[in-house]
Enzyme design. Structure first.
Site, PDB file in Angstrom:
ATOM      1  N   GLY A 265       0.817  -1.212   0.000  1.00 37.91           N
ATOM      2  CA  GLY A 265       0.000   0.000   0.000  1.00 37.91           C
ATOM      3  C   GLY A 265       0.845   1.254   0.000  1.00 37.91           C
ATOM      4  O   GLY A 265       0.575   2.208  -0.736  1.00 37.91           O
ATOM      5  N   ASP A 311      15.754  -9.519   2.689  1.00 41.02           N
ATOM      6  CA  ASP A 311      15.594  -9.134   4.084  1.00 41.02           C
ATOM      7  C   ASP A 311      16.262  -7.774   4.262  1.00 41.02           C
ATOM      8  O   ASP A 311      17.442  -7.601   3.938  1.00 41.02           O
ATOM      9  CB  ASP A 311      16.270 -10.189   4.969  1.00 41.02           C
ATOM     10  CG  ASP A 311      16.053  -9.950   6.452  1.00 41.02           C
ATOM     11  OD1 ASP A 311      15.887  -8.787   6.868  1.00 41.02           O
ATOM     12  OD2 ASP A 311      16.069 -10.942   7.214  1.00 41.02           O
ATOM     13  N   CYS A 383       2.269  -0.485  12.925  1.00 41.43           N
ATOM     14  CA  CYS A 383       0.820  -0.478  13.159  1.00 41.43           C
ATOM     15  C   CYS A 383       0.517  -1.119  14.503  1.00 41.43           C
ATOM     16  O   CYS A 383      -0.361  -1.957  14.636  1.00 41.43           O
ATOM     17  CB  CYS A 383       0.076  -1.195  12.026  1.00 41.43           C
ATOM     18  SG  CYS A 383       0.632  -2.880  11.705  1.00 41.43           S
TER      19      CYS A 383
END
Length: 446
Positions: A265, A311, A383
């Site tokens: 996103g 990574d 988040c």
């Protein structure tokens, strides 16, 4: 097991059983909706039951424990059936008890033996006659809060230590409310006003976001199923999740590293703001990078994105001689800020998980810091709502990187203008959006 593909209550029990066995609720719900023959009304009931039972799991389990002996011996589907019936009786005002009783007993009869049918019948009729056990009989205030809000004790204790009792109570009183459906307008193809008109013409109710720029909050329809979505005029993203990219000082020509890109996103959000610039998106898994490409193609910004399966802690192995104007680290985290959207996440995590993730987050920040150009910005976000993954990481990073200085995280709507710290912590009860944390650092020298 054969379930009637049009029966929302039976499908809810089956879905809850799978979630108990480790499946993701959102994926299971989407799969059931896709393969079922439910009406739109029944899809809403099915979704409401599944998410509602998960949200109120500890509360419902407490009631079942008071009503049934030896609940540890119940088959998972029986517990899911009892939880779903009690959820409907307690939280769904428009569903008559008669319908709940009839359907629940029918499911018990279809899936179990006569003893299970009698057990379910007895529990429901007992609640119908006597009501529910009183939560006020729980003497310990903390334990009562655990049960009332369906929040694991370790998380209650962590929030109380961080926020105090009053703020914790206020926060937890809101986490079982429905999540808003928000979208990010694709400025590459349209404007917020134009898109709002088109959505309203398609039957949606729309309002501009008060949290993020280029964001709309929509209802009365499934935004991901609209032709406007397929045409790439917008993408699905929470309002809080839009803020880290919007806080970067982008002019359009920069080379930006999205160090932890999936599901993409923020990668496409970065690309939408670039003209001659590029985004290099990293993720551990090539399969997830393919999803980023699909979304970028739909939004018309694929030509500005490069992907690399890597990574972020190993960034120097591939980009040894490369530096970036800006780096975004939207770090892997416990996700506890998403509790409205992914209700089971609160039961799956522990403080040990939080501390382990904080170590990974610090390692990523340390690995990418040398790749920021002098004068460039390193933007860090998660988040989650716990300091162990947020402010403690900021302090640790600044203590070991004196060439970086914190910068105030700007927002289009001037969120929390009087905050005491340059970072921005958003809790789920602040704006009814996801919980998020954002911190920015400017590199002053090598």
């Amino acid at each position: 097991m054969t379930t009637n593909k049009s029966n929302p209550r039976a499908l809810a029990v089956e879905t809850l059983e799978r979630v108990q066995n480790g499946a993701y609720s959102n994926l299971q719900i989407n799969n059931v909706i896709t393969t079922s023959t439910m009406s739109e009304k029944d899809v809403r009931l099915f979704t409401n039951i599944v998410y509602g039972v998960i949200q109120h799991k500890l509360t419902l389990n407490y009631y079942v424990d008071q009503l049934v002996q030896h609940t540890d011996k119940l088959q998972p589907w029986v517990l899911a059936l009892l939880d779903s019936a009690l959820y409907q009786m307690i939280y769904l005002d428009k569903v008559p008890n008669r319908a709940i009783f009839d359907e629940s007993i029918k499911i018990a009869k279809q899936r179990g033996h006569d003893g299970i049918r009698r057990l379910v019948t007895g529990v429901l009729h007992t609640v119908g006659r006597r009501g529910l056990p009183d939560l006020n009989q729980i003497q310990d205030p903390e334990q009562r809060l655990v049960i009332e809000t369906s929040t694991p004790q370790w998380l209650v204790e962590a929030l109380q230590a961080q926020l105090g009792n009053d703020r914790t109570n206020h926060l937890l009183a809101t986490i079982n409310q429905p999540a808003h459906q928000s979208i990010r307008v694709n400025r590459h193809k349209t404007t917020p006003n134009e898109l709002q008109e088109k959505l309203e013409a398609a039957g949606f109710t729309v309002r501009p976001s008060t949290v993020a720029a280029d964001a709309l909050v929509v209802s009365h329809g499934v935004a991901a199923q609209s032709e406007l979505f397929q045409a790439g005029l917008y993408t699905i993203q929470d309002e809080s999740a839009m803020l880290p990219v919007q806080a970067l000082p982008l002019t359009g020509s920069e080379l930006v590293l999205d160090a932890c890109a999936a599901p993409g996103g923020k990668t496409t959000q970065l690309a939408e703001q670039l003209t001659s610039g590029r985004v290099i998106a990293l993720d551990l898994h090539a399969k997830k990078l393919r999803k980023i490409h699909e979304n970028a193609e739909r939004l018309g910004v694929a030509d500005r994105i490069e992907t690399q399966a890597l990574d972020a802690r190993r960034v120097d192995e591939v980009f040894a001689d490369q530096t970036f104007d800006h780096i975004l680290v939207d770090a892997p985290c416990s996700g506890l800020g998403l509790v409205r959207r992914k209700p089971e996440i609160r039961y799956e995590k522990s403080m040990a998980d939080v501390r382990h993730l904080a170590t990974i987050q610090q390692a990523i920040l340390t690995a990418v810091a040398p790749k920021v150009k002098v004068g460039g910005t390193l933007m860090y976000s998660t988040c989650t709502i716990l300091n162990q993954e947020n402010r403690e990481n900021v302090s640790a990073f600044l203590a070991t990187h004196p060439n970086f200085e914190p910068v105030v995280v700007p927002t289009a709507h001037q969120l929390k203008p009087d905050r005491a710290t340059p970072d921005l912590a958003i809790y789920p009860d602040d704006y009814a959006s996801d919980g998020f944390f954002i911190a920015g650092f400017r590199k002053g020298s090598e």
